[in-house]
Design a protein around this motif. Structure first.
Motif, PDB file in Angstrom:
ATOM      1  N   ASP A 185       0.864  -1.191   0.000  1.00  0.00           N
ATOM      2  CA  ASP A 185       0.000   0.000   0.000  1.00  0.00           C
ATOM      3  C   ASP A 185       0.897   1.235   0.000  1.00  0.00           C
ATOM      4  OD1 ASP A 185      -1.785   2.053   0.414  1.00  0.00           O
ATOM      5  OD2 ASP A 185      -2.379   1.415   2.435  1.00  0.00           O
ATOM      6  N   THR A 186       1.042   1.871  -1.173  1.00  0.00           N
ATOM      7  CA  THR A 186       1.926   3.035  -1.270  1.00  0.00           C
ATOM      8  C   THR A 186       1.249   4.317  -0.764  1.00  0.00           C
ATOM      9  OG1 THR A 186       1.312   3.587  -3.565  1.00  0.00           O
ATOM     10  CG2 THR A 186       3.109   2.013  -3.241  1.00  0.00           C
ATOM     11  N   GLY A 187       0.016   4.189  -0.292  1.00  0.00           N
ATOM     12  CA  GLY A 187      -0.647   5.322   0.351  1.00  0.00           C
ATOM     13  C   GLY A 187      -0.547   5.278   1.860  1.00  0.00           C
ATOM     14  N   ALA A 188       0.171   4.279   2.390  1.00  0.00           N
ATOM     15  CA  ALA A 188       0.347   4.161   3.843  1.00  0.00           C
ATOM     16  C   ALA A 188       1.236   5.286   4.351  1.00  0.00           C
ATOM     17  CB  ALA A 188       0.946   2.798   4.181  1.00  0.00           C
ATOM     18  N   GLU A 189       1.164   5.526   5.666  1.00  0.00           N
ATOM     19  CA  GLU A 189       1.846   6.669   6.267  1.00  0.00           C
ATOM     20  C   GLU A 189       3.336   6.712   5.951  1.00  0.00           C
ATOM     21  OE1 GLU A 189       0.777   9.354   7.884  1.00  0.00           O
ATOM     22  OE2 GLU A 189      -1.276   8.730   7.501  1.00  0.00           O
ATOM     23  N   GLU A 190       3.986   5.549   5.947  1.00  0.00           N
ATOM     24  CA  GLU A 190       5.436   5.546   5.732  1.00  0.00           C
ATOM     25  C   GLU A 190       5.815   5.963   4.312  1.00  0.00           C
ATOM     26  OE1 GLU A 190       4.197   1.096   5.377  1.00  0.00           O
ATOM     27  OE2 GLU A 190       3.584   2.902   6.461  1.00  0.00           O
ATOM     28  N   TYR A 191       4.846   5.930   3.397  1.00  0.00           N
ATOM     29  CA  TYR A 191       5.125   6.345   2.019  1.00  0.00           C
ATOM     30  C   TYR A 191       4.698   7.774   1.728  1.00  0.00           C
ATOM     31  CZ  TYR A 191       6.462   1.659   0.496  1.00  0.00           C
ATOM     32  OH  TYR A 191       7.121   0.460   0.330  1.00  0.00           O
ATOM     33  N   VAL A 192       3.798   8.331   2.514  1.00  0.00           N
ATOM     34  CA  VAL A 192       3.251   9.653   2.192  1.00  0.00           C
ATOM     35  C   VAL A 192       3.656  10.738   3.178  1.00  0.00           C
ATOM     36  CG1 VAL A 192       1.276   8.651   0.994  1.00  0.00           C
ATOM     37  CG2 VAL A 192       1.059   9.235   3.413  1.00  0.00           C
ATOM     38  N   ALA A 193       4.477  10.400   4.170  1.00  0.00           N
ATOM     39  CA  ALA A 193       4.888  11.411   5.148  1.00  0.00           C
ATOM     40  C   ALA A 193       5.565  12.584   4.443  1.00  0.00           C
ATOM     41  CB  ALA A 193       5.838  10.796   6.169  1.00  0.00           C
ATOM     42  N   GLY A 194       4.933  13.752   4.537  1.00  0.00           N
ATOM     43  CA  GLY A 194       5.526  14.959   3.961  1.00  0.00           C
ATOM     44  C   GLY A 194       5.303  15.134   2.476  1.00  0.00           C
ATOM     45  N   LYS A 195       4.524  14.246   1.860  1.00  0.00           N
ATOM     46  CA  LYS A 195       4.246  14.422   0.435  1.00  0.00           C
ATOM     47  C   LYS A 195       2.833  13.950   0.129  1.00  0.00           C
ATOM     48  CE  LYS A 195       6.553  10.143  -1.182  1.00  0.00           C
ATOM     49  NZ  LYS A 195       7.561   9.743  -0.210  1.00  0.00           N
ATOM     50  N   PRO A 196       2.291  14.319  -1.039  1.00  0.00           N
ATOM     51  CA  PRO A 196       0.897  13.976  -1.334  1.00  0.00           C
ATOM     52  C   PRO A 196       0.688  12.476  -1.491  1.00  0.00           C
ATOM     53  CG  PRO A 196       1.668  15.743  -2.773  1.00  0.00           C
ATOM     54  CD  PRO A 196       2.870  15.194  -2.074  1.00  0.00           C
ATOM     55  N   HIS A 197      -0.548  12.079  -1.250  1.00  0.00           N
ATOM     56  CA  HIS A 197      -0.955  10.692  -1.490  1.00  0.00           C
ATOM     57  C   HIS A 197      -0.735  10.366  -2.969  1.00  0.00           C
ATOM     58  CE1 HIS A 197      -3.608   7.188  -1.824  1.00  0.00           C
ATOM     59  NE2 HIS A 197      -3.568   7.109  -0.511  1.00  0.00           N
ATOM     60  N   PRO A 198      -0.356   9.113  -3.302  1.00  0.00           N
ATOM     61  CA  PRO A 198      -0.100   8.769  -4.710  1.00  0.00           C
ATOM     62  C   PRO A 198      -1.322   8.860  -5.618  1.00  0.00           C
ATOM     63  CG  PRO A 198      -0.022   6.817  -3.317  1.00  0.00           C
ATOM     64  CD  PRO A 198      -0.032   8.001  -2.403  1.00  0.00           C
ATOM     65  N   MET A 199      -2.528   8.946  -5.067  1.00  0.00           N
ATOM     66  CA  MET A 199      -3.679   9.225  -5.915  1.00  0.00           C
ATOM     67  C   MET A 199      -3.649  10.665  -6.404  1.00  0.00           C
ATOM     68  SD  MET A 199      -6.636   7.087  -3.880  1.00  0.00           S
ATOM     69  CE  MET A 199      -8.007   7.875  -4.727  1.00  0.00           C
TER      70      MET A 199
END
Length: 484
Positions: A377-391
């Motif tokens: 899940d690339t929308g999880a917190e560890e992937y989106v901290a400080g940047k927009p959600h991949p959607m």
């Protein structure tokens, strides 16, 4: 190619605004890559992954501007432009209101909703003031403490107001979408209650495509069906929808058993489905069908209200020969619910996949998963901290897909594409260099009326050699078949 970096210390800028600035800078002549981000460790790693060489020792409380351009002068011009946009803003609003204006803006027959997308620490005070003004709230923000959520939902329920969220990605109010939502074509009076945003989107799109019209989808946030929240908003939403809808569909992940039992009892005789993603068992209780699969839930709802017996599924294309050296399945999702559902389907087919958001904790994985079958899940917190959600900014996820497609040990790459309001105008941006060595499998959640256009996105994916399905469930089934 030249590179230049600028560090702006002690500034907070919304990550979506930083993404918009990045895209604006990339339009400048001579600029190859531009990225403006909060300088978290995760974002620094991302910059390195996409070919930058950022400086070390940058504070996480800073903004980093990274530029690659054809000359040092072009880099300097891009940096200056980015700093100007950060200082002045890229979006200008014609009309501004404050929370103090709310009572004057609400008419007697309105269903007023305050949409909140701020850092989690500011949510509590904003929601309290909104509820006191008589407004429902949709909390897109995450990282709100559970004790605050409980107090806010208790207060909202006492006033007969909805507290949708925190971490609420999608709602539909009287046919109008909030957050991430799709342009649905079928009119109707079916209601949805959901604790998962992309679960609501996938469910609503499949229902719409099969002639089931939706009037409301109440997003309750990822914690509502768990202790200690105990379904406060789900129960309120159910009472609200039973007065207005001919059928009801729940979609959720891992509900607390006692909350699930209470909701199933409360559904009574109204035709309904209860979709608990990842669940193996399927059964009827009263007039409610319980399942773990969205497609299965839609099929049973269709049969209950006279729209046919099941979804017409797309046939699998002819299987192609794949080298025996290719053994791995690599799934990277922007939709957490679709990632969760895919894991359950693949496990059921004997393809055991690891995940950062697993259906079974024995398959929990951290950052080291190069040699494993995974659904991430690339929308999880560890992937989106400080940047927009991949959607919102799909390049972050899509760059991973491109990198994975170049590997010689990957057999199948599985991913989702989400269209609609809130999603990127081009959700497959950054996929131009994807390779078709592995079998590429994707699902598209969207309609032709969405601004991205379902058929247009589908054609572009197929031109890249991607096998495309209308449902995420079907895509996962095909991926599992290709692993046998």
């Amino acid at each position: 190619m030249e590179e230049k970096y600028q560090i702006i210390e002690g500034r907070y800028i919304d990550s979506v605004l930083l993404m918009q600035i990045s895209r604006e800078i990339e339009k400048m002549q001579g600029v190859s890559k531009a990225s403006c981000m909060v300088a978290t460790a995760e974002n620094i790693s991302f910059l390195e992954m996409v070919g930058f060489h950022p400086p070390t020792g940058v504070s996480a409380n800073s903004i980093i501007i990274a530029i690659q351009a054809e000359s040092a002068q072009k880099c300097e011009e891009a940096i200056n432009r980015a700093v100007h946009l950060i200082d002045t803003g890229i979006v200008q609003h014609k009309t501004s209101y404050t929370l103090d204006d709310l009572p004057d803006l609400i008419a007697p027959d309105d269903f007023p909703v305050v949409f909140i997308s701020t850092p989690g620490e500011y949510v509590y005070d904003i929601v309290n003031k909104s509820l006191d003004s008589g407004a429902n709230v949709h909390i897109f923000s995450s990282n709100v403490p559970t004790d605050q959520e409980l107090r806010l939902k208790t207060k909202g329920a006492s006033k007969g107001l909805f507290v949708m969220g925190p971490d609420c990605g999608t709602s539909i109010i009287n046919g109008k979408g909030l957050g991430f939502s799709n342009a649905l074509e079928t009119k109707g009076d079916i209601g949805i209650i959901g604790s998962s945003g992309t679960g609501i989107q996938e469910l609503s799109v499949l229902m719409d495509r099969n002639g089931l019209g939706i009037s409301y989808a109440i997003g309750v946030g990822s914690n509502d069906l768990k202790e200690p929240i105990n379904g406060i908003m789900s129960k309120q939403a159910l009472n609200f929808l039973k007065e207005r809808c001919s059928a009801i569909a729940f979609v959720c992940k891992n509900p607390d058993p006692s909350v699930e039992r209470a909701l199933l009892e409360s559904l009574g005789d109204i035709p309904s489905v209860f979709i608990s993603l990842g669940r193996d068992e399927r059964y009827n209780t009263g007039n409610t069908y319980v399942t773990g699969n969205i497609d299965d839930g839609v099929s049973h709802l269709m049969s209950k209200i006279g729209k046919g017996h099941k979804i017409q599924q797309e046939p699998f294309p002819k299987m192609r020969e794949i080298s025996k050296e290719r053994k791995l399945l690599r799934g990277f999702f922007v939709g957490g619910s679709l990632c969760y559902q895919a894991q359950a389907i693949l496990h059921g087919m004997g393809v055991h996949v690891y995940s950062n958001a697993p259906t079974d904790n024995q398959y929990k994985v951290g950052k080291d998963f190069d040699n494993l079958n995974v659904c991430i899940d690339t929308g999880a917190e560890e992937y989106v901290a400080g940047k927009p959600h991949p959607m919102i900014d799909p390049v972050s996820r899509n760059s991973i897909l491109v990198k994975e497609s170049g590997r010689t040990d990957v057999r199948v790459i599985l991913f989702d594409v989400i269209l609609g309001y809130g999603s990127a105008e081009d959700p497959i941006a950054g996929l131009d260099q994807i390779r078709s060595g592995p079998v590429l499998v994707a699902s598209i959640c969207g309609t032709e009326k969405d601004i991205q256009g379902y058929q247009s996105i589908r054609r572009r994916l197929e031109d890249k050699g991607v096998v495309v399905f209308r449902s995420a469930s079907r895509a996962a089934e095909y991926a599992g078949t290709m692993m046998r």
